[in-house]
Design an enzyme around this catalytic site. Sequence first.
Site, PDB file in Angstrom:
ATOM      1  N   ASN A   7      -9.357 -73.772 111.281  1.00  0.00           N
ATOM      2  CA  ASN A   7      -9.155 -73.285 112.639  1.00  0.00           C
ATOM      3  C   ASN A   7     -10.482 -72.757 113.175  1.00  0.00           C
ATOM      4  O   ASN A   7     -10.920 -71.680 112.792  1.00  0.00           O
ATOM      5  CB  ASN A   7      -8.079 -72.179 112.606  1.00  0.00           C
ATOM      6  N   TRP A   8     -11.090 -73.541 114.044  1.00  0.00           N
ATOM      7  CA  TRP A   8     -12.416 -73.173 114.553  1.00  0.00           C
ATOM      8  C   TRP A   8     -12.346 -72.154 115.694  1.00  0.00           C
ATOM      9  O   TRP A   8     -13.382 -71.782 116.253  1.00  0.00           O
ATOM     10  CB  TRP A   8     -13.197 -74.435 114.965  1.00  0.00           C
ATOM     11  N   LYS A   9     -11.140 -71.780 116.061  1.00  0.00           N
ATOM     12  CA  LYS A   9     -10.930 -70.728 117.080  1.00  0.00           C
ATOM     13  C   LYS A   9     -11.877 -70.944 118.272  1.00  0.00           C
ATOM     14  O   LYS A   9     -12.052 -72.075 118.717  1.00  0.00           O
ATOM     15  CB  LYS A   9     -11.107 -69.337 116.451  1.00  0.00           C
ATOM     16  N   HIS A  93       0.151 -68.263 116.124  1.00  0.00           N
ATOM     17  CA  HIS A  93      -0.963 -67.619 115.425  1.00  0.00           C
ATOM     18  C   HIS A  93      -1.034 -66.147 115.856  1.00  0.00           C
ATOM     19  O   HIS A  93      -0.772 -65.820 117.020  1.00  0.00           O
ATOM     20  CB  HIS A  93      -2.281 -68.324 115.756  1.00  0.00           C
ATOM     21  N   GLU A 163       0.297 -65.705 107.189  1.00  0.00           N
ATOM     22  CA  GLU A 163      -0.975 -65.120 107.605  1.00  0.00           C
ATOM     23  C   GLU A 163      -0.807 -63.633 107.883  1.00  0.00           C
ATOM     24  O   GLU A 163      -0.528 -63.245 109.030  1.00  0.00           O
ATOM     25  CB  GLU A 163      -1.438 -65.804 108.894  1.00  0.00           C
ATOM     26  N   GLY A 169      -9.599 -62.374 109.383  1.00  0.00           N
ATOM     27  CA  GLY A 169     -10.929 -62.015 109.887  1.00  0.00           C
ATOM     28  C   GLY A 169     -11.429 -60.668 109.409  1.00  0.00           C
ATOM     29  O   GLY A 169     -12.391 -60.137 109.955  1.00  0.00           O
ATOM     30  N   SER A 205      -8.837 -64.550 105.651  1.00  0.00           N
ATOM     31  CA  SER A 205     -10.069 -64.270 104.892  1.00  0.00           C
ATOM     32  C   SER A 205     -10.238 -65.166 103.669  1.00  0.00           C
ATOM     33  O   SER A 205     -10.762 -64.734 102.639  1.00  0.00           O
ATOM     34  CB  SER A 205     -10.139 -62.790 104.492  1.00  0.00           C
ATOM     35  N   GLY A 226     -10.191 -69.717 108.964  1.00  0.00           N
ATOM     36  CA  GLY A 226     -10.852 -69.503 110.245  1.00  0.00           C
ATOM     37  C   GLY A 226     -12.365 -69.473 110.068  1.00  0.00           C
ATOM     38  O   GLY A 226     -13.010 -70.514 109.897  1.00  0.00           O
ATOM     39  N   GLY A 227     -12.922 -68.270 110.056  1.00  0.00           N
ATOM     40  CA  GLY A 227     -14.371 -68.067 110.048  1.00  0.00           C
ATOM     41  C   GLY A 227     -15.152 -68.939 109.077  1.00  0.00           C
ATOM     42  O   GLY A 227     -16.156 -69.553 109.457  1.00  0.00           O
TER      43      GLY A 227
HETATM   44  P1  PGA Z   1      -9.969 -66.105 108.882  1.00  0.00           P
HETATM   45  O1  PGA Z   1      -8.829 -66.606 109.904  1.00  0.00           O
HETATM   46  O2  PGA Z   1     -10.079 -67.153 107.816  1.00  0.00           O
HETATM   47  O3  PGA Z   1     -11.188 -65.987 109.717  1.00  0.00           O
HETATM   48  O4  PGA Z   1      -9.490 -64.803 108.324  1.00  0.00           O
HETATM   49  C1  PGA Z   1      -7.659 -67.138 109.383  1.00  0.00           C
HETATM   50  C2  PGA Z   1      -6.734 -67.529 110.486  1.00  0.00           C
HETATM   51  O5  PGA Z   1      -6.868 -67.045 111.613  1.00  0.00           O
HETATM   52  O6  PGA Z   1      -5.859 -68.348 110.247  1.00  0.00           O
END
Ligand code: PGA
Length: 246
Positions: A7-9, A93, A163, A169, A205, A226-227
């Site tokens: 997920n590149w947000k 999400h 999640e 994050g 994370s 994500g990150g």
């Molecule tokens: P993260 O995000 O890996 O940056 O914690 C996970 C997510 O939003 O699914």
Amino acid sequence: MKYLFCNWKMYVGLEESRALAAELAGMPFDKSAMAVAVFPTALSFSSVRGELNGSEVKMGAQNVAWTPSGAYTGALSAVLFAEAGAEYALVGHSERRHVFGETETAVHNKLVACLDAGLIPVLCIGETREDREEDKRSYRLQKQLKTALEGVDIQGPCMVSYEPVWAIGTGDACLPSDAEDVIGFIKMELRLYTQTDIPVLYGGSVNPGNVANYMHCQSIAGVLVGGASAKADSLAALVAHVDAAA
Ligand code: PGA
């Protein structure tokens, strides 16, 4: 099958998304054991698709509207994403729920919109830190599953991602053994709504240093990252680790 969903947000713009996609398209992994999908911004969608063309990497929407078409300024429907080449869509999400105020009803309607459009919804559920402190984790997960899935006729594929909001994050990832227990609970609850086997991912994370620990848990079908998925070096390391564990 093990899943690596990225997920590149709103982390990367057009050029960076294109470059990441080009690198990803060249990364080797065992397609029979592992599925990879990226969730770029809507603006980067067609460029990323161009780079992934010919690779096994799939694409998904970060968010969809609950209705297929009409006078909805600024909205993008599941139908539009399907037409643009998406196979998946994130639904519910925590950033949509908590930052944008998305209600349980909206989550339900978006999930139905995805199924109607032929997209595989990835329903994201998770308790907040307060829920956890007040011992309300099971309550929250049951409620989110019920409001999203009750009355939905799930014939085709559908996925869930566990999640915990406190883990997203923050660097404070849920312990793999804990995530495995919770996902076992989620899988039991899912039987109230469908006999279809629904893969359940873990997200929060995940990084190259901890991803293998989740992949080795039997009930965890994969990870939503994500990150760490939005940088070329850690993305490559994630692909390699998941491939090795798959
Ligand atoms: P993260 O995000 O890996 O940056 O914690 C996970 C997510 O939003 O699914």
